[in-house]
Design an enzyme around this catalytic site. Structure first.
Site, PDB file in Angstrom:
ATOM      1  N   CYS A   1       0.817  -1.211   0.000  1.00  0.00           N
ATOM      2  CA  CYS A   1       0.000   0.000   0.000  1.00  0.00           C
ATOM      3  C   CYS A   1       0.855   1.267   0.000  1.00  0.00           C
ATOM      4  CB  CYS A   1      -0.965   0.038   1.166  1.00  0.00           C
ATOM      5  SG  CYS A   1      -2.139  -1.327   1.216  1.00  0.00           S
TER       6      CYS A   1
ATOM      7  N   GLY B   1       0.416  -0.068  -4.998  1.00  0.00           N
ATOM      8  CA  GLY B   1      -0.903  -0.677  -4.917  1.00  0.00           C
ATOM      9  C   GLY B   1      -1.732  -0.331  -6.129  1.00  0.00           C
TER      10      GLY B   1
ATOM     11  N   ASN C   1      -0.515   1.458   5.943  1.00  0.00           N
ATOM     12  CA  ASN C   1       0.334   0.604   5.129  1.00  0.00           C
ATOM     13  C   ASN C   1       1.004  -0.394   6.061  1.00  0.00           C
ATOM     14  OD1 ASN C   1       2.234  -0.508   3.337  1.00  0.00           O
ATOM     15  ND2 ASN C   1       3.691   1.140   3.710  1.00  0.00           N
ATOM     16  N   GLY C   2       0.799  -1.681   5.800  1.00  0.00           N
ATOM     17  CA  GLY C   2       1.412  -2.693   6.645  1.00  0.00           C
ATOM     18  C   GLY C   2       0.479  -3.865   6.858  1.00  0.00           C
TER      19      GLY C   2
ATOM     20  N   TYR D   1      12.692  -4.774  -4.206  1.00  0.00           N
ATOM     21  CA  TYR D   1      11.660  -4.718  -5.237  1.00  0.00           C
ATOM     22  C   TYR D   1      10.662  -3.581  -5.084  1.00  0.00           C
ATOM     23  CZ  TYR D   1       7.525  -6.078  -7.960  1.00  0.00           C
ATOM     24  OH  TYR D   1       6.458  -6.078  -8.816  1.00  0.00           O
TER      25      TYR D   1
END
Length: 473
Positions: free
Chosen positions: A2, A28, A102-103, A244
């Site tokens: 995210c 995302g 986010n997580g 990445y």
């Protein structure tokens, strides 16, 4: 993963948030949302698909306000339903609020069950709503955001970077291990907090610094304030951000991702040199690695594959079938560079192996005589519980297999992954400050059925946050 954004500005912030989300689109692709506040009213718009498909000029002009949040979703928990699209909005104690996260929490079900036993009703299936309930529960008692964030850091297990809108203020905080990234920037007429520095760049802003693990930041028209709420005995920054997920031009925890990847490319050559006619990247995430591999080896750099820029990131597509079908459309071989050549193909990682196999077969079908695969991450052998969609060992091609078996499985002439030691050296951060769980199977916090790093054994004795140190104001 995210991507999250929080902005305070002098005028309407919807368009700046839109541009910031556009810069974070790689984090995302399932959905996007924006929430703004103009002093009286909370405005919101969100929907499935990419940022440019969810918003248009008319919608953005309707999202009025000097404060706001934005979110792009990459699902690791929660269903693919409209209710799970963030930011979430609500009214609490007479104030308009919104939250985006986010997580990935590892104790979501436990906390949800606790709240439901007290009569709390949930509207979504995400862990973000649980975080909102922890915050609201503490605000109900003390009315202080500092206490609410401390309650989060004591009770939440897992990874979380959070932005929270309380009308004219935007709060941001990061878990004490710093697993997921979060940074602060200065814009022309305000401030931004966001997942990556590229969102600051998109607004022609200035990166100030990363949000420190365990820190609470508040931005408002008055400026920027922060307080260190809690401190862990160590950090655990996600290595997969450098491998990445982060954009190559981002600065994550003080490291330019592009340079980290170039150092990995040099290590790949030094660890496993091979005679070849050209070095080619898997675009785009293998480019930085491949350029340095070429420079170090003296083997010419050529693009053997051209990327269709209108395709998204296959790794974060929702199903394996989608990922496989997208590869041929996404990557087209340059036959004039490939035919009758021995090629070193450089990619950032191999997760499931199906994409790598298809890429190698595309090159061989185009006439390549040899395809030597070089990979910018060590073998990924274990699942991630903290925000990356690789949930089971059965999906991971390197789990329980030798390098030779993986090489045969992807049809490569030769295969080499960068070593863990070289990866750590390229990042330039102590191993004790990195989460290497997906590479080693040893995690920075207690997860049922998995091994925890020895330096965090105190977490195992009690709850995850037993070693948090509270700071006085």
């Amino acid at each position: 993963m995210c991507g999250i954004v929080g902005i305070i500005g002098a005028g309407d912030v919807s368009i700046p948030i839109y541009y910031a989300l556009y810069a974070l689109q790689h984090r995302g692709q399932e959905s996007a949302g924006i929430t703004t506040f103009d002093g009286k009213t909370l405005f919101k718009h969100k929907g499935p698909c990419l940022v440019a498909e969810v918003f248009d000029e008319d919608i953005l002009h309707e999202l009025k306000g000097f404060s706001g949040l934005g979110h792009v979703r990459y699902p690791t928990t929660g269903e693919k339903i409209a209710e799970n699209i963030q930011p979430f909005t609500f009214r609490f104690m007479g104030r308009f609020c919104a939250i985006a996260h986010n997580g990935n929490l590892t104790n979501t079900e436990k906390l949800r069950e606790e709240f439901e036993k007290r009569g709390q009703i949930f509207s979504t299936t995400t862990d973000t709503e649980v975080i909102g309930n922890v915050i609201a529960d503490e605000l109900r008692k003390s009315g202080r955001m500092e206490d609410a964030v401390l309650a989060c850091m004591k009770r939440l297990e897992g990874s979380y970077s959070v932005v929270f809108l309380s009308e004219d203020k935007v709060y941001a905080f990061r878990d004490p291990l710093g697993i997921r990234p979060l940074c602060i920037g200065k814009t022309k007429d305000g401030y931004i907090v966001c997942s990556e520095s590229v969102a600051v760049d998109a607004l022609n802003g200035t990166l100030i610094r990363d949000v420190r693990p365990g820190e609470l930041v508040c931005i408002s028209k008055k400026g920027l304030e922060s307080v260190q709420i809690a401190e862990s005995s160590g950090h655990a920054h996600c290595v997969f951000e450098y491998i990445y997920f982060a954009r190559a031009d981002s600065v994550i925890d003080g490291r330019l991702v592009y340079e980290v990847r170039r150092k990995i490319g040099q290590a790949l050559y030094l660890e496993a040199p091979v005679k070849a006619d050209l070095v080619s990247p898997v675009p785009d995430s293998g480019i930085a690695h491949a350029t340095r591999y070429s420079e170090s080896s003296g083997i010419p750099y050529r693009e053997g594959l051209i990327k269709n820029r209108y395709m998204g990131r296959t790794f974060i597509m929702p199903t394996q079938e989608d990922r496989e079908n997208a590869v041929r459309i996404k990557l087209n071989p340059v036959k004039g560079h490939i035919k009758d050549k021995s090629i070193v193909i450089v990619d950032d990682s191999i997760v499931r192996g199906t994409t790598s196999k298809r890429i190698i077969n595309i090159l061989k079908d185009a006439g390549a005589e040899e395809v030597h695969m070089r990979v910018g991450s060590p073998p990924i052998k274990a699942p991630c519980y903290l925000g990356v969609d690789m949930p089971t060992r059965e999906e991971l091609i390197a789990s329980g297999k030798s390098n030779e078996e993986v090489k045969e499985g992807i049809d490569a002439t030769s295969l080499h992954h960068v070593s863990v030691e070289s990866l750590i050296d390229a990042i330039g951060m102590p191993a004790d400050d990195l989460c290497l769980g997906c590479l080693t199977g040893v995690y920075p916090l207690w997860i049922k059925g998995e091994k925890a790093c020895p330096r965090y054994t105190d977490f195992i004795k009690g709850s995850y946050q037993t070693n948090i140190k509270e700071f006085d104001e």
